[in-house]
Write a protein that holds these residues in place. Structure first.
Motif, PDB file in Angstrom:
ATOM      1  N   TYR A 214       0.851  -1.187   0.000  1.00 18.13           N
ATOM      2  CA  TYR A 214       0.000   0.000   0.000  1.00 18.13           C
ATOM      3  C   TYR A 214       0.888   1.238   0.000  1.00 18.13           C
ATOM      4  N   ARG A 215       0.481   2.232  -0.792  1.00 21.07           N
ATOM      5  CA  ARG A 215       1.152   3.535  -0.785  1.00 21.07           C
ATOM      6  C   ARG A 215       0.128   4.622  -0.528  1.00 21.07           C
ATOM      7  N   ASP A 216       0.502   5.566   0.312  1.00 15.63           N
ATOM      8  CA  ASP A 216      -0.389   6.696   0.577  1.00 15.63           C
ATOM      9  C   ASP A 216       0.459   7.965   0.506  1.00 15.63           C
ATOM     10  N   GLY A 217       0.286   8.753  -0.542  1.00 16.99           N
ATOM     11  CA  GLY A 217       1.157   9.912  -0.742  1.00 16.99           C
ATOM     12  C   GLY A 217       2.587   9.420  -0.880  1.00 16.99           C
ATOM     13  N   GLY A 218       3.495   9.952  -0.037  1.00 18.62           N
ATOM     14  CA  GLY A 218       4.883   9.531  -0.100  1.00 18.62           C
ATOM     15  C   GLY A 218       5.196   8.362   0.817  1.00 18.62           C
ATOM     16  N   SER A 219       4.184   7.894   1.506  1.00 17.73           N
ATOM     17  CA  SER A 219       4.426   6.898   2.552  1.00 17.73           C
ATOM     18  C   SER A 219       4.140   5.475   2.069  1.00 17.73           C
ATOM     19  N   VAL A 220       5.130   4.593   2.212  1.00 16.26           N
ATOM     20  CA  VAL A 220       4.900   3.176   1.931  1.00 16.26           C
ATOM     21  C   VAL A 220       4.333   2.595   3.220  1.00 16.26           C
ATOM     22  N   LYS A 221       3.063   2.212   3.189  1.00 18.37           N
ATOM     23  CA  LYS A 221       2.348   1.908   4.426  1.00 18.37           C
ATOM     24  C   LYS A 221       2.526   0.483   4.918  1.00 18.37           C
ATOM     25  N   LEU A 222       2.544  -0.438   3.983  1.00 19.62           N
ATOM     26  CA  LEU A 222       2.576  -1.854   4.366  1.00 19.62           C
ATOM     27  C   LEU A 222       3.008  -2.634   3.140  1.00 19.62           C
ATOM     28  N   LEU A 223       3.950  -3.549   3.337  1.00 17.35           N
ATOM     29  CA  LEU A 223       4.393  -4.383   2.212  1.00 17.35           C
ATOM     30  C   LEU A 223       4.617  -5.793   2.729  1.00 17.35           C
ATOM     31  N   ALA A 224       4.079  -6.771   2.032  1.00 17.51           N
ATOM     32  CA  ALA A 224       4.302  -8.175   2.387  1.00 17.51           C
ATOM     33  C   ALA A 224       4.484  -8.957   1.103  1.00 17.51           C
ATOM     34  N   ALA A 225       5.383  -9.923   1.116  1.00 19.50           N
ATOM     35  CA  ALA A 225       5.633 -10.697  -0.103  1.00 19.50           C
ATOM     36  C   ALA A 225       6.148 -12.077   0.267  1.00 19.50           C
ATOM     37  N   THR A 226       6.147 -12.967  -0.725  1.00 22.77           N
ATOM     38  CA  THR A 226       6.621 -14.323  -0.473  1.00 22.77           C
ATOM     39  C   THR A 226       8.116 -14.463  -0.740  1.00 22.77           C
ATOM     40  N   SER A 227       8.739 -13.445  -1.319  1.00 20.46           N
ATOM     41  CA  SER A 227      10.193 -13.501  -1.521  1.00 20.46           C
ATOM     42  C   SER A 227      10.756 -12.080  -1.512  1.00 20.46           C
ATOM     43  N   LYS A 228      12.045 -11.986  -1.240  1.00 18.62           N
ATOM     44  CA  LYS A 228      12.695 -10.665  -1.247  1.00 18.62           C
ATOM     45  C   LYS A 228      12.679 -10.068  -2.650  1.00 18.62           C
ATOM     46  N   ARG A 229      12.742 -10.951  -3.653  1.00 22.47           N
ATOM     47  CA  ARG A 229      12.765 -10.457  -5.034  1.00 22.47           C
ATOM     48  C   ARG A 229      11.450  -9.733  -5.358  1.00 22.47           C
TER      49      ARG A 229
END
Ligand SMILES: CC(C)(COP(=O)(O)OP(=O)(O)OC[C@H]1O[C@@H](n2cnc3c(N)ncnc32)[C@H](O)[C@@H]1OP(=O)(O)O)[C@@H](O)C(=O)NCCC(=O)NCCS
Length: 295
Positions: A214-229
């Motif tokens: 999720y991105r809100d303005g300049g803020s990266v709010k939350l990120l989840a993934a199954t790999s670093k790539r």
């Protein structure tokens, strides 16, 4: 002093906001800007804060408490339970009422909502009083880094080969699955809130793995993934979409999220330290960037 549950009302949401604003402003004044300040003109953020309090009062009435003294609200704790993880979303006491045990009582009351949860998660401010309370409640404190500044777009010229596209309510199952893999619990109803209040959701869903941000303005709010790539690709895309002239910000990165630190450095953001990611019964999720509001 009495403790009572936060009601799903405009008055209670406003009381919580007023206490939070005063507590964080006081913290920022004392730590030279180390707290999370809230400029009065930040109207969108205020609307989000009010809405989040009401959202949590609805989903977790037994996790959300106000402390009142002589009829005045002096402190608040907002917490939620999500699939076996107890999450503290807000913990504040008016400056004049601090240091007298109000915070301890509020935290105990909110934590009772998490009884039976083997795991706990929260984003902590740099407040020494908060750190003391959290450590005494059994949390392990992981010092956290922040990335901030203007995005140097020259560092983003190569988009990479993993497709990323805008997401929406139709991706709820995917989001919850990625959450379970990364932090052991879905965000569930909190995705409805974030979809309604944040500027955009980005999704990557490939045979090699999945993730979202999720991105809100300049803020990266939350990120989840199954790999670093996948996580790296999503973060680069989110930063590429920060509007021109807007400061980017990524918070609560522990040493486990070096992949994110490297992305930030590639695009010219400045690295600093602020607060902690506090965990109980679990390791910091990875690859993952927590949201201060929903973890
Ligand atoms: C964190 C906060 C909610 C705690 O509320 P509180 O009513 O002051 O908490 P309590 O009085 O119950 O407990 C504070 C503890 O920290 C200790 N403490 C206070 N200031 C301290 C300092 N500068 N350094 C070390 N310890 C400190 C107190 O002695 C007390 O410990 P004890 O009960 O073991 O003696 C409140 O200080 C606050 O609103 N801070 C600003 C906002 C914030 O950062 N919130 C946390 C967000 S993650």
């Amino acid at each position: 002093m009495i403790l009572r549950q936060v009601r799903d009302s405009a008055a209670d949401a406003e009381a919580v906001r007023r206490i939070a604003r005063s507590a964080f402003q006081d913290l920022a004044d004392r730590t030279g800007g180390g707290g999370r300040t809230e400029a009065p003109e930040e109207e969108a953020r205020t609307v989000q804060q009010l809405a989040r309090t009401r959202h949590l009062a609805r989903t977790d009435p037994q996790g959300c408490w106000i402390a009142e003294h002589d009829g005045e609200a002096v402190g608040a704790a907002l917490s939620m339970r999500r699939e076996g993880v107890w999450i503290l979303a807000l913990f504040v006491v008016l400056p004049a009422a601090q240091g007298q045990g109000v915070g301890r009582l509020l935290l105990e009351q909110a934590a009772a909502h998490g009884r039976g949860c083997l795991r706990g998660l929260l984003c902590a401010s740099p407040s020494p009083a908060a750190a003391r309370r959290y450590r005494r409640a059994g949390f392990t404190l992981h010092p956290a880094m922040t990335l901030a500044g203007r995005v140097d777009r020259a560092g983003l010229l190569d988009p990479g080969d993993i497709p990323v596209h805008p997401g929406g309510p139709v991706h709820r199952h995917l989001l919850d699955s990625v959450d379970r893999g990364a932090r052991g619990a879905a965000h569930g109803p909190d995705h409805d809130f974030m979809l309604a209040h944040y500027d955009e959701l980005l999704v990557a869903d490939t045979l090699a793995g999945s993730g979202y941000c999720y991105r809100d303005g300049g803020s990266v709010k939350l990120l989840a993934a199954t790999s670093k790539r996948i996580a790296t690709r999503l973060l680069r895309e989110a930063l590429a979409r920060v509007p021109d002239g807007t400061e980017a910000e990524v918070e609560f990165l522990t040493a486990e999220q070096e992949w994110a630190v490297d992305v930030g450095l590639e695009v010219g953001l400045s690295l600093g330290t602020r607060g902690y990611l506090a965990v109980r019964g679990m390791r910091p999720p990875t690859p993952y960037i927590p949201s201060g509001g929903f973890l």
